[in-house]
Design an enzyme around this catalytic site. Structure first.
Site, PDB file in Angstrom:
ATOM      1  CB  SER A 132       8.053 -10.346  -0.869  1.00 38.36           C
ATOM      2  OG  SER A 132       8.458 -11.562  -0.259  1.00 38.36           O
ATOM      3  CE1 TYR A 163       5.120 -13.388  -5.029  1.00 44.56           C
ATOM      4  CE2 TYR A 163       7.060 -13.870  -3.694  1.00 44.56           C
ATOM      5  CZ  TYR A 163       5.791 -13.338  -3.815  1.00 44.56           C
ATOM      6  OH  TYR A 163       5.192 -12.745  -2.727  1.00 44.56           O
TER       7      TYR A 163
HETATM    8  N1  LIG Z   1       1.555 -14.710   1.799  1.00 41.64           N
HETATM    9  C1  LIG Z   1       2.856 -14.494   1.825  1.00 41.64           C
HETATM   10  O1  LIG Z   1       3.629 -15.323   2.355  1.00 41.64           O
HETATM   11  C2  LIG Z   1       3.413 -13.246   1.214  1.00 41.64           C
HETATM   12  C3  LIG Z   1       4.740 -12.902   1.513  1.00 41.64           C
HETATM   13  C4  LIG Z   1       5.283 -11.753   0.947  1.00 41.64           C
HETATM   14  C5  LIG Z   1       4.521 -10.977   0.107  1.00 41.64           C
HETATM   15  N2  LIG Z   1       3.225 -11.316  -0.181  1.00 41.64           N
HETATM   16  C6  LIG Z   1       2.476 -10.471  -1.108  1.00 41.64           C
HETATM   17  O2  LIG Z   1       1.260 -10.056  -0.534  1.00 41.64           O
HETATM   18  C7  LIG Z   1       0.322  -9.780  -1.567  1.00 41.64           C
HETATM   19  C8  LIG Z   1      -0.995 -10.464  -1.246  1.00 41.64           C
HETATM   20  O3  LIG Z   1      -0.807 -11.863  -1.313  1.00 41.64           O
HETATM   21  P1  LIG Z   1      -1.526 -12.902  -0.327  1.00 41.64           P
HETATM   22  O4  LIG Z   1      -0.465 -13.607   0.389  1.00 41.64           O
HETATM   23  O5  LIG Z   1      -2.605 -12.242   0.406  1.00 41.64           O
HETATM   24  O6  LIG Z   1      -2.088 -13.954  -1.403  1.00 41.64           O
HETATM   25  P2  LIG Z   1      -3.578 -14.373  -1.812  1.00 41.64           P
HETATM   26  O7  LIG Z   1      -4.367 -14.768  -0.619  1.00 41.64           O
HETATM   27  O8  LIG Z   1      -3.408 -15.367  -2.899  1.00 41.64           O
HETATM   28  O9  LIG Z   1      -4.182 -13.024  -2.397  1.00 41.64           O
HETATM   29  C9  LIG Z   1      -3.796 -12.519  -3.650  1.00 41.64           C
HETATM   30  C10 LIG Z   1      -4.822 -11.497  -4.105  1.00 41.64           C
HETATM   31  O10 LIG Z   1      -4.393 -10.986  -5.389  1.00 41.64           O
HETATM   32  C11 LIG Z   1      -5.519 -11.011  -6.258  1.00 41.64           C
HETATM   33  N3  LIG Z   1      -5.088 -11.114  -7.653  1.00 41.64           N
HETATM   34  C12 LIG Z   1      -4.235 -12.022  -8.199  1.00 41.64           C
HETATM   35  N4  LIG Z   1      -4.159 -11.822  -9.532  1.00 41.64           N
HETATM   36  C13 LIG Z   1      -4.968 -10.773  -9.833  1.00 41.64           C
HETATM   37  C14 LIG Z   1      -5.328 -10.100 -11.026  1.00 41.64           C
HETATM   38  N5  LIG Z   1      -4.839 -10.462 -12.228  1.00 41.64           N
HETATM   39  N6  LIG Z   1      -6.196  -9.067 -10.953  1.00 41.64           N
HETATM   40  C15 LIG Z   1      -6.711  -8.679  -9.765  1.00 41.64           C
HETATM   41  N7  LIG Z   1      -6.416  -9.282  -8.591  1.00 41.64           N
HETATM   42  C16 LIG Z   1      -5.562 -10.325  -8.637  1.00 41.64           C
HETATM   43  C17 LIG Z   1      -6.355 -12.190  -5.806  1.00 41.64           C
HETATM   44  O11 LIG Z   1      -7.716 -11.981  -6.175  1.00 41.64           O
HETATM   45  P3  LIG Z   1      -8.489 -12.849  -7.303  1.00 41.64           P
HETATM   46  O12 LIG Z   1      -7.897 -14.229  -7.295  1.00 41.64           O
HETATM   47  O13 LIG Z   1      -9.919 -12.799  -6.859  1.00 41.64           O
HETATM   48  O14 LIG Z   1      -8.243 -12.108  -8.560  1.00 41.64           O
HETATM   49  C18 LIG Z   1      -6.210 -12.091  -4.284  1.00 41.64           C
HETATM   50  O15 LIG Z   1      -7.170 -11.197  -3.757  1.00 41.64           O
HETATM   51  C19 LIG Z   1       0.965 -10.248  -2.864  1.00 41.64           C
HETATM   52  O16 LIG Z   1       1.520  -9.150  -3.550  1.00 41.64           O
HETATM   53  C20 LIG Z   1       2.061 -11.171  -2.381  1.00 41.64           C
HETATM   54  O17 LIG Z   1       3.113 -11.283  -3.296  1.00 41.64           O
HETATM   55  C21 LIG Z   1       2.667 -12.423   0.370  1.00 41.64           C
END
Ligand SMILES: NC(=O)c1ccc[n+]([C@@H]2O[C@H](COP(=O)([O-])OP(=O)(O)OC[C@H]3O[C@@H](n4cnc5c(N)ncnc54)[C@H](OP(=O)(O)O)[C@@H]3O)[C@@H](O)[C@H]2O)c1
Length: 248
Positions: free
Chosen positions: A138, A151
């Site tokens: 991130s 986080y």
């Molecule tokens: N969105 C942003 O602004 C942003 C910015 C910087 C970095 N990121 C990073 O990008 C990545 C993806 O996030 P996103 O934004 O796409 O969020 P998201 O839509 O909430 O997706 C998160 C994913 O992680 C999975 N997950 C969470 N806990 C888990 C567990 N214990 N076991 C297996 N799967 C798990 C969830 O699946 P289930 O709930 O089905 O388990 C979901 O598929 C993350 O690492 C996040 O930190 C996001």
């Protein structure tokens, strides 16, 4: 990175960035396996995207991480790319007391699980063409938002671990990539929104994925996308600016 002809495991493919990567890599002619805890979501994605492979897996559990890697070795031994994407984001309120369960979930999901998975995967990746580990960190790895202290700390630690992993693997043929997203409009942190469908802002996932795929295709080992691009070098000056937009 050659973005076609691979077999790719993406953790956390039930929504957001992981699902967008899955769709994009399918379009580019790869075999794609996604994981997540929500079985219903995985089934719905499978119905919509024929060809995608799904696996219910809770990465917070060490035994399930080991089981996932064994299952891959047995069923998809040609897997040559791991994308460590699954993550959660909670508020950290130091003054009013830390929720220890959430603290553990956040640290295990965002830091321990991807490090453990990377380590478990290395033996299977060795000798494979175009082998890679991609860690999704991130922009907040470089400039923390104080109210999301844990986080941001997990992402900073993942950035550091990624540098070390890349160094340790430099003679193995396994490339180690880091993609640092900016704020992207996904379900991340949606449990704290009043309306669960409400946007948390950020750029559209499609815009992010276009930048991330271009960076991978170009072989950029560390890529900040959009707003995250300048955060590593400007970390000190950005801290006050960014935190001025959030409650303390
Ligand atoms: N969105 C942003 O602004 C942003 C910015 C910087 C970095 N990121 C990073 O990008 C990545 C993806 O996030 P996103 O934004 O796409 O969020 P998201 O839509 O909430 O997706 C998160 C994913 O992680 C999975 N997950 C969470 N806990 C888990 C567990 N214990 N076991 C297996 N799967 C798990 C969830 O699946 P289930 O709930 O089905 O388990 C979901 O598929 C993350 O690492 C996040 O930190 C996001």
């Amino acid at each position: 990175m050659n973005i076609t002809g691979n077999t790719i495991l993406i953790t956390g493919g039930t929504s957001g960035i992981g699902l967008a990567f899955a769709e994009e890599f399918l379009k580019e002619g790869n075999k794609v396996i996604i994981t997540g805890r929500r079985e219903g979501r995985l089934q719905a994605i499978k119905d919509r995207l024929p060809g995608i492979i799904t696996k219910v897996s809770d990465l917070e559990e060490a035994a399930q991480r080991i089981e996932l890697v064994d299952w891959i070795a047995e069923n998809y031994p040609d897997t040559n790319i791991l994308i460590n994407n699954a993550g959660v984001q909670f508020i950290t309120d130091f003054k009013n007391g830390i929720d220890l369960d959430k603290l553990q979930t956040e640290v295990v999901t965002n830091l321990i699980a991807p490090i453990h998975l990377a380590s478990l995967f290395i033996a299977g990746l060795k000798g494979k063409e175009n082998a890679a580990i991609v860690n999704i960190t991130s922009g907040l790895a470089f400039v923390p938002i104080a109210m999301m202290a844990v986080y941001c700390a997990t992402k900073a630690a993942m950035h550091s671990a990624t540098l070390s992993l890349r160094y340790q693997l430099k003679d193995t043929g396994i490339k180690v990539f880091e993609i640092a997203p900016p704020a992207v409009d996904t379900e991340l942190g949606h449990d704290r929104r009043e309306d669960k469908d409400q946007s948390h802002g950020g750029i559209p996932v499609a815009e992010f994925i276009e930048g991330a795929m271009a960076a991978l295709k170009a072989g950029t080992l560390e890529a900040g996308i959009g707003m995250a691009a300048g955060m590593r070098i400007k970390r000190e000056e950005l801290f006050e600016v960014i935190n001025g937009n959030f409650p303390g």
